[in-house]
Design an enzyme around this catalytic site. Sequence first.
Site, PDB file in Angstrom:
ATOM      1  N   ARG A 244      45.177  -3.801 -23.622  1.00 43.83           N
ATOM      2  CA  ARG A 244      44.019  -3.893 -22.720  1.00 43.83           C
ATOM      3  C   ARG A 244      43.826  -2.621 -21.925  1.00 43.83           C
ATOM      4  O   ARG A 244      42.732  -2.299 -21.486  1.00 43.83           O
ATOM      5  CB  ARG A 244      44.236  -5.021 -21.691  1.00 43.83           C
ATOM      6  CG  ARG A 244      44.207  -6.404 -22.206  1.00 43.83           C
ATOM      7  CD  ARG A 244      44.476  -7.403 -21.072  1.00 43.83           C
ATOM      8  NE  ARG A 244      45.869  -7.761 -20.943  1.00 43.83           N
ATOM      9  CZ  ARG A 244      46.595  -7.660 -19.838  1.00 43.83           C
ATOM     10  NH1 ARG A 244      46.070  -7.168 -18.729  1.00 43.83           N
ATOM     11  NH2 ARG A 244      47.849  -8.038 -19.823  1.00 43.83           N
TER      12      ARG A 244
ATOM     13  N   ASP B 104      61.142  -9.366 -15.073  1.00 44.79           N
ATOM     14  CA  ASP B 104      59.701  -9.166 -14.917  1.00 44.79           C
ATOM     15  C   ASP B 104      59.200  -9.262 -13.466  1.00 44.79           C
ATOM     16  O   ASP B 104      59.321  -8.324 -12.698  1.00 44.79           O
ATOM     17  CB  ASP B 104      58.979 -10.150 -15.857  1.00 44.79           C
ATOM     18  CG  ASP B 104      57.500  -9.835 -16.027  1.00 44.79           C
ATOM     19  OD1 ASP B 104      57.008  -8.920 -15.354  1.00 44.79           O
ATOM     20  OD2 ASP B 104      56.816 -10.500 -16.828  1.00 44.79           O
TER      21      ASP B 104
ATOM     22  N   HIS C 203      50.637   0.365 -20.887  1.00 42.21           N
ATOM     23  CA  HIS C 203      50.786  -0.922 -20.196  1.00 42.21           C
ATOM     24  C   HIS C 203      50.566  -2.114 -21.124  1.00 42.21           C
ATOM     25  O   HIS C 203      51.333  -3.072 -21.138  1.00 42.21           O
ATOM     26  CB  HIS C 203      49.825  -1.016 -19.005  1.00 42.21           C
ATOM     27  CG  HIS C 203      49.901  -2.328 -18.274  1.00 42.21           C
ATOM     28  ND1 HIS C 203      49.200  -3.449 -18.679  1.00 42.21           N
ATOM     29  CD2 HIS C 203      50.607  -2.706 -17.193  1.00 42.21           C
ATOM     30  CE1 HIS C 203      49.480  -4.467 -17.864  1.00 42.21           C
ATOM     31  NE2 HIS C 203      50.331  -4.036 -16.954  1.00 42.21           N
TER      32      HIS C 203
ATOM     33  N   HIS D 149      56.995  -9.834 -23.897  1.00 40.67           N
ATOM     34  CA  HIS D 149      56.452 -11.199 -24.012  1.00 40.67           C
ATOM     35  C   HIS D 149      56.248 -11.608 -25.481  1.00 40.67           C
ATOM     36  O   HIS D 149      56.958 -12.466 -25.960  1.00 40.67           O
ATOM     37  CB  HIS D 149      55.160 -11.421 -23.212  1.00 40.67           C
ATOM     38  CG  HIS D 149      55.283 -11.033 -21.766  1.00 40.67           C
ATOM     39  ND1 HIS D 149      56.201 -11.617 -20.929  1.00 40.67           N
ATOM     40  CD2 HIS D 149      54.628 -10.107 -21.014  1.00 40.67           C
ATOM     41  CE1 HIS D 149      56.097 -11.074 -19.721  1.00 40.67           C
ATOM     42  NE2 HIS D 149      55.157 -10.161 -19.742  1.00 40.67           N
TER      43      HIS D 149
ATOM     44  N   TYR E 182      54.368   0.986 -13.031  1.00 40.93           N
ATOM     45  CA  TYR E 182      52.942   1.316 -13.185  1.00 40.93           C
ATOM     46  C   TYR E 182      52.214   1.514 -11.864  1.00 40.93           C
ATOM     47  O   TYR E 182      51.021   1.781 -11.837  1.00 40.93           O
ATOM     48  CB  TYR E 182      52.235   0.281 -14.056  1.00 40.93           C
ATOM     49  CG  TYR E 182      52.090  -1.115 -13.485  1.00 40.93           C
ATOM     50  CD1 TYR E 182      50.943  -1.488 -12.794  1.00 40.93           C
ATOM     51  CD2 TYR E 182      53.088  -2.071 -13.663  1.00 40.93           C
ATOM     52  CE1 TYR E 182      50.789  -2.776 -12.299  1.00 40.93           C
ATOM     53  CE2 TYR E 182      52.944  -3.354 -13.177  1.00 40.93           C
ATOM     54  CZ  TYR E 182      51.801  -3.705 -12.489  1.00 40.93           C
ATOM     55  OH  TYR E 182      51.659  -4.981 -12.004  1.00 40.93           O
TER      56      TYR E 182
ATOM     57  N   HIS F 143      63.080  -5.650 -18.554  1.00 37.63           N
ATOM     58  CA  HIS F 143      61.689  -5.567 -18.077  1.00 37.63           C
ATOM     59  C   HIS F 143      61.586  -6.045 -16.638  1.00 37.63           C
ATOM     60  O   HIS F 143      61.929  -7.180 -16.324  1.00 37.63           O
ATOM     61  CB  HIS F 143      60.777  -6.418 -18.957  1.00 37.63           C
ATOM     62  CG  HIS F 143      59.317  -6.247 -18.649  1.00 37.63           C
ATOM     63  ND1 HIS F 143      58.615  -5.119 -18.980  1.00 37.63           N
ATOM     64  CD2 HIS F 143      58.426  -7.056 -18.027  1.00 37.63           C
ATOM     65  CE1 HIS F 143      57.368  -5.237 -18.595  1.00 37.63           C
ATOM     66  NE2 HIS F 143      57.214  -6.408 -17.995  1.00 37.63           N
TER      67      HIS F 143
ATOM     68  N   HIS G 234      53.370  -4.367 -22.928  1.00 38.10           N
ATOM     69  CA  HIS G 234      53.074  -5.803 -22.763  1.00 38.10           C
ATOM     70  C   HIS G 234      52.182  -6.223 -23.918  1.00 38.10           C
ATOM     71  O   HIS G 234      51.212  -5.520 -24.229  1.00 38.10           O
ATOM     72  CB  HIS G 234      52.241  -6.066 -21.502  1.00 38.10           C
ATOM     73  CG  HIS G 234      52.938  -5.916 -20.205  1.00 38.10           C
ATOM     74  ND1 HIS G 234      52.508  -5.057 -19.230  1.00 38.10           N
ATOM     75  CD2 HIS G 234      54.016  -6.551 -19.680  1.00 38.10           C
ATOM     76  CE1 HIS G 234      53.279  -5.168 -18.154  1.00 38.10           C
ATOM     77  NE2 HIS G 234      54.213  -6.069 -18.400  1.00 38.10           N
TER      78      HIS G 234
ATOM     79  N   GLN H 101      57.244  -6.608  -7.302  1.00 40.45           N
ATOM     80  CA  GLN H 101      56.796  -8.006  -7.263  1.00 40.45           C
ATOM     81  C   GLN H 101      57.824  -8.927  -6.610  1.00 40.45           C
ATOM     82  O   GLN H 101      57.492 -10.054  -6.216  1.00 40.45           O
ATOM     83  CB  GLN H 101      56.413  -8.475  -8.672  1.00 40.45           C
ATOM     84  CG  GLN H 101      55.121  -7.775  -9.143  1.00 40.45           C
ATOM     85  CD  GLN H 101      54.731  -8.056 -10.582  1.00 40.45           C
ATOM     86  OE1 GLN H 101      55.286  -8.937 -11.235  1.00 40.45           O
ATOM     87  NE2 GLN H 101      53.778  -7.285 -11.106  1.00 40.45           N
TER      88      GLN H 101
HETATM   89  C1  NGQ Z   1      52.005  -6.693 -14.698  1.00 45.21           C
HETATM   90  N1  NGQ Z   1      52.629  -8.876 -15.375  1.00 45.21           N
HETATM   91  O1  NGQ Z   1      51.702  -5.602 -15.172  1.00 45.21           O
HETATM   92  O2  NGQ Z   1      52.641  -6.809 -13.655  1.00 45.21           O
HETATM   93  C2  NGQ Z   1      51.589  -7.920 -15.444  1.00 45.21           C
HETATM   94  C3  NGQ Z   1      50.328  -8.480 -14.842  1.00 45.21           C
HETATM   95  C4  NGQ Z   1      48.523  -7.484 -16.232  1.00 45.21           C
HETATM   96  C5  NGQ Z   1      52.830  -9.689 -16.379  1.00 45.21           C
HETATM   97  N2  NGQ Z   1      52.123  -9.506 -17.442  1.00 45.21           N
HETATM   98  C6  NGQ Z   1      49.176  -7.580 -14.897  1.00 45.21           C
HETATM   99  N3  NGQ Z   1      53.714 -10.650 -16.319  1.00 45.21           N
HETATM  100  O3  NGQ Z   1      49.138  -7.821 -17.248  1.00 45.21           O
HETATM  101  O4  NGQ Z   1      47.369  -7.073 -16.268  1.00 45.21           O
HETATM  102 ZN    ZN Z   2      55.523  -7.023 -17.029  1.00 45.25          ZN
END
Ligand code: NGQ
Ligand code: ZN
Length: 459
Positions: free
Chosen positions: A213, A323, A210, A272, A124, A59, A235, A64
Amino acid sequence: MSKTLLLEHALLPDGWHSGVLVGIEEGVIASLATHPSPQQLEAAQAIAGATIPGLPNLHSHTFQRGMAGLAETRGPSGDSFWTWRQVMYRFLEHLDPDDVEAIAAMAMMEMLEGGFTSLAEFHYLHHDPGGNHYANLAELALRIIAAAQQTGINLTLLPVLYARGGFGGQPVAAQQGRFYNDLDSYLALHAASADALKVLPHAKIGLAPHSLRAVTPDMLTALLGAGLSGPVHIHIAEQVKEVDDCLAWSGRRPVEWLFDHHAVDAQWCLIHATHMSETETQALARSGAVAGLCPVTEANLGDGFFNACSYQALNGAWGVGSDSNIEISAFAELRCLEYGQRLLHRGRNLLAGAEGHSTGLDLYTKALQGGAQALQQPVGALRVGARADWVTLDLAHPTLAPLPQRHWLDALIFTTDRSAIRSVTVNGQICVLNGRHHAREAVTARYTDRLKRLLARVG
Ligand code: NGQ
Ligand code: ZN
């Protein structure tokens, strides 16, 4: 192209062996002999040191890597995952395709130098900063692919569907416009990405809603029924607020909701899964799905502790991912996972499978298996039919030299001493030698240049 190597020491699926003859054809292990005959040895090239399978990184969001160090300043109040996400969104306001490629190459190069030989990129970021589609819908996927090509890492690309801004079908916020697709544009993006991926003969594609949510229940059902093959990553249950919001929306916890509505099986990887009840932990372990743990990022973001001891007792599958790429190291992920449990339970050697087992070896073995499953690639083991992807350790290094074989992985993981890595081989080719990737100079120069200019724009 074929070659024959004699590995001085090699970690095979049943443990350490010395003097292992490996035949490689087209980057794949074609033969393996633990007691080679003198004739077999004649044409072999000797590889000194201890060779272990490279770890799959299950992942990552490579972009980032470019914000490492930019989100560690205290804000006005209540710094959290959610305020970190705001910093990340601001970083994205200026990132262009050349930046995306330069940062991805940097991250992938560091993964290779840090012991990861294959990667599932949870991709994404699709559109320009205004949320407008690039002329090629898969422009940014193309940049990820170019970075994989330049660095040589084995890629599983996971194009991500991100269509909503929160539970209950909330619309995406303006800052999430770069991620947004409806199901139709997602399927077009997926097809264009699959097409672009053909330049990498070993690559694999999967799919990734994703999070609960970011998609509606109907969309998730339609996505899973759209006939796409490959692993499914999502996630889930990373933050307490996410669990609370899911409960408020549906009356169910996220992992519970997913198991109620979908046949989660070994195709799945739940990223996670930090906040699970015992019942959810049992359901996940029984399902055969992989828990995608990202211990370094989870620590950095203040997520909480994964239920690793219960999960391990149920023989649940898991692997690790880097991540947010705040620190890129296969060994650090495993150490952080074990240390989290030690701090939580005030014990030691908690993830070793049984008395007399090496914690490091057991951690490494589980992460190899879970990682390979999550990437759906023939990686993660030195066996016939697998890719010739491995890390060769320098047994003259002071961290390893004094120790007997059974302690090598413990020393490596608990010192996280990557200077003990002598070389890294992917698809039968050495890409890291004496700690340095062959393209290190070009990749770092471009990264530094792009980042300086980007940060001047971000202000
Ligand atoms: C992400 N990262 O998609 O990069 C997410 C943050 C979200 C992590 N969850 C954004 N570690 O989950 O809305
Ligand atoms: Zn992630």
